[in-house]
Design a protein around this motif. Structure first.
Motif, short mmCIF file in Angstrom:
data_model
loop_
_atom_site.label_atom_id
_atom_site.label_comp_id
_atom_site.label_asym_id
_atom_site.label_seq_id
_atom_site.Cartn_x
_atom_site.Cartn_y
_atom_site.Cartn_z
N SER A 174 0.83 -1.21 0.00
CA SER A 174 0.00 0.00 0.00
C SER A 174 0.86 1.25 0.00
CB SER A 174 -0.92 0.01 1.22
OG SER A 174 -1.84 -1.05 1.15
N ILE A 175 1.94 1.24 0.76
CA ILE A 175 2.82 2.40 0.82
C ILE A 175 3.42 2.68 -0.55
CG2 ILE A 175 5.00 3.25 1.78
CD1 ILE A 175 4.20 1.78 4.40
N VAL A 176 3.90 1.65 -1.21
CA VAL A 176 4.51 1.82 -2.54
C VAL A 176 3.47 2.33 -3.54
CG1 VAL A 176 5.52 0.56 -4.49
CG2 VAL A 176 6.36 0.16 -2.18
N ILE A 177 2.27 1.77 -3.51
CA ILE A 177 1.22 2.19 -4.44
C ILE A 177 0.84 3.65 -4.18
CG2 ILE A 177 -1.21 1.86 -5.05
CD1 ILE A 177 -0.72 -1.17 -4.67
N LEU A 178 0.70 4.03 -2.91
CA LEU A 178 0.34 5.42 -2.60
C LEU A 178 1.43 6.40 -3.01
CD1 LEU A 178 -1.44 4.97 0.84
CD2 LEU A 178 -2.49 5.59 -1.35
N ILE A 179 2.70 6.03 -2.82
CA ILE A 179 3.79 6.90 -3.26
C ILE A 179 3.78 7.03 -4.78
CG2 ILE A 179 6.32 7.05 -3.45
CD1 ILE A 179 6.43 5.93 -0.57
N ALA A 180 3.58 5.93 -5.48
CA ALA A 180 3.52 5.98 -6.95
C ALA A 180 2.36 6.85 -7.42
CB ALA A 180 3.41 4.57 -7.52
N LEU A 181 1.19 6.71 -6.79
CA LEU A 181 0.04 7.53 -7.17
C LEU A 181 0.29 9.01 -6.88
CD1 LEU A 181 -2.99 5.35 -6.06
CD2 LEU A 181 -2.29 5.90 -8.40
N ALA A 182 0.93 9.31 -5.75
CA ALA A 182 1.27 10.70 -5.43
C ALA A 182 2.24 11.26 -6.46
CB ALA A 182 1.85 10.79 -4.02
N ALA A 183 3.22 10.47 -6.88
CA ALA A 183 4.18 10.93 -7.89
C ALA A 183 3.48 11.20 -9.22
CB ALA A 183 5.30 9.91 -8.07
N VAL A 184 2.56 10.33 -9.62
CA VAL A 184 1.82 10.53 -10.87
C VAL A 184 0.95 11.78 -10.77
CG1 VAL A 184 -0.04 9.57 -12.30
CG2 VAL A 184 1.86 8.12 -11.58
N PHE A 185 0.25 11.94 -9.65
CA PHE A 185 -0.57 13.13 -9.45
C PHE A 185 0.28 14.40 -9.51
CE2 PHE A 185 -2.30 16.39 -6.62
CZ PHE A 185 -3.51 16.63 -7.24
N TRP A 186 1.43 14.40 -8.84
CA TRP A 186 2.31 15.56 -8.83
C TRP A 186 2.81 15.86 -10.25
CZ3 TRP A 186 7.62 15.85 -9.91
CH2 TRP A 186 8.20 17.09 -9.65
N ALA A 187 3.20 14.83 -11.00
CA ALA A 187 3.70 15.03 -12.36
C ALA A 187 2.61 15.62 -13.26
CB ALA A 187 4.19 13.70 -12.94
N ILE A 188 1.39 15.12 -13.15
CA ILE A 188 0.29 15.67 -13.95
C ILE A 188 -0.01 17.10 -13.55
CG2 ILE A 188 -2.20 15.47 -14.38
CD1 ILE A 188 -1.80 12.41 -14.23
N ARG A 189 0.00 17.38 -12.26
CA ARG A 189 -0.27 18.73 -11.77
C ARG A 189 0.78 19.72 -12.27
NH1 ARG A 189 -2.96 22.88 -10.19
NH2 ARG A 189 -2.33 23.90 -8.29
N VAL A 190 2.06 19.35 -12.19
CA VAL A 190 3.14 20.24 -12.66
C VAL A 190 2.98 20.51 -14.15
CG1 VAL A 190 5.62 20.31 -13.11
CG2 VAL A 190 4.78 19.66 -10.85
N ARG A 191 2.70 19.49 -14.92
CA ARG A 191 2.54 19.69 -16.36
C ARG A 191 1.33 20.54 -16.69
NH1 ARG A 191 5.73 16.05 -15.19
NH2 ARG A 191 7.33 15.18 -16.53
N TRP A 192 0.24 20.38 -15.94
CA TRP A 192 -0.94 21.21 -16.15
C TRP A 192 -0.65 22.68 -15.85
CZ3 TRP A 192 -5.13 22.06 -18.60
CH2 TRP A 192 -6.03 23.02 -18.15
N VAL A 193 0.03 22.94 -14.73
CA VAL A 193 0.36 24.32 -14.38
C VAL A 193 1.24 24.96 -15.45
CG1 VAL A 193 1.63 25.75 -12.70
CG2 VAL A 193 0.02 24.01 -11.91
N ARG A 194 2.24 24.23 -15.92
CA ARG A 194 3.11 24.75 -16.98
C ARG A 194 2.33 25.01 -18.26
NH1 ARG A 194 8.19 20.64 -16.24
NH2 ARG A 194 8.94 21.48 -14.26
N PHE A 195 1.46 24.08 -18.64
CA PHE A 195 0.65 24.25 -19.84
C PHE A 195 -0.24 25.47 -19.71
CE2 PHE A 195 -3.45 23.44 -21.96
CZ PHE A 195 -3.02 23.37 -23.27
N ARG A 196 -0.86 25.64 -18.54
CA ARG A 196 -1.75 26.78 -18.33
C ARG A 196 -0.97 28.10 -18.41
NH1 ARG A 196 -4.24 26.49 -12.90
NH2 ARG A 196 -2.54 27.86 -12.34
N GLU A 197 0.22 28.13 -17.79
CA GLU A 197 1.02 29.36 -17.81
C GLU A 197 1.54 29.70 -19.20
OE1 GLU A 197 4.05 28.65 -14.92
OE2 GLU A 197 2.74 29.11 -13.22
#
Length: 191
Positions: free
Chosen positions: A153-176
């Motif tokens: 569960s810890i590994v899956i949650l860390i992986a999901l957090a990393a994917v969420f963070w990567a998508i969020r960063v790319r969205w912010v850059r795209f928007r800017e």
């Protein structure tokens, strides 16, 4: 409008957290008190059961399901179903239901001479809807206070957090870079 957006965010977060809590594996430290097999015909609560095509001979929408009866250290009773997940969701690829049932039968102990086990499971116990968590594996632990770290569960949650963070960063850059200049151009002179 801002409250509506925050309400949607909170609702979406609650749905995601509930989904993860249901599907991610968890450990319970228990004493196994018994096992049984029952013919089940999932009806309105079929959402909480594994797919019937996995290793079961389905007759009239009914199938045999193994159950493991347990008692926690605090005296609370917990019943787990024991059925294969196969290739379906959640992806535990569990095909050893009969072996797990044999291990559970062998692990039965009494209150006078308790043997404690950590049961890895997913799902929730809804007594009102006759829904049971599905046992994935059991392993002996030294005592009732033993804690098993849920590394999966810890590994899956860390992986999901990393994917969420990567998508969020790319969205912010795209928007800017792409959206904000276009919006600024359209709204120039409005104010």
């Amino acid at each position: 409008m801002r409250y509506f957006v925050w309400g949607l965010r909170i609702l979406l977060a609650a749905i995601v957290i509930s989904f993860l809590h249901y599907t991610l594996p968890q450990y319970d430290t228990v004493r196994i008190t018994g096992t049984y097999e029952e013919r089940i015909g999932p009806g309105e609560n079929s959402l909480f059961w594994a797919g019937s095509s996995t290793g079961n001979d389905v007759v009239n929408n009914s199938r045999d399901v193994f159950f493991i009866q347990t008692r926690k250290a605090n005296g609370r009773v917990m019943v787990y179903r024991n059925e294969d997940t196969g290739w379906g969701w959640p992806p535990y690829f569990k095909f050893d239901t009969a072996n797990l049932q044999a291990e559970a039968v062998d692990a039965i102990s009494t209150a006078d001479s308790p043997e404690w086990f950590a049961i890895l499971h997913y799902g929730w116990r809804f007594e009102l809807m006759s829904a049971f968590p599905n046992a994935i594996s059991i392993k002996p632990v030294p005592d009732a206070d033993a804690r098993v770290i849920p590394w999966i569960s810890i590994v899956i949650l860390i992986a999901l957090a990393a994917v969420f963070w990567a998508i969020r960063v790319r969205w912010v850059r795209f928007r800017e870079r792409r959206l904000n200049p276009v919006i600024d151009e359209w709204t120039e002179g409005w104010g």
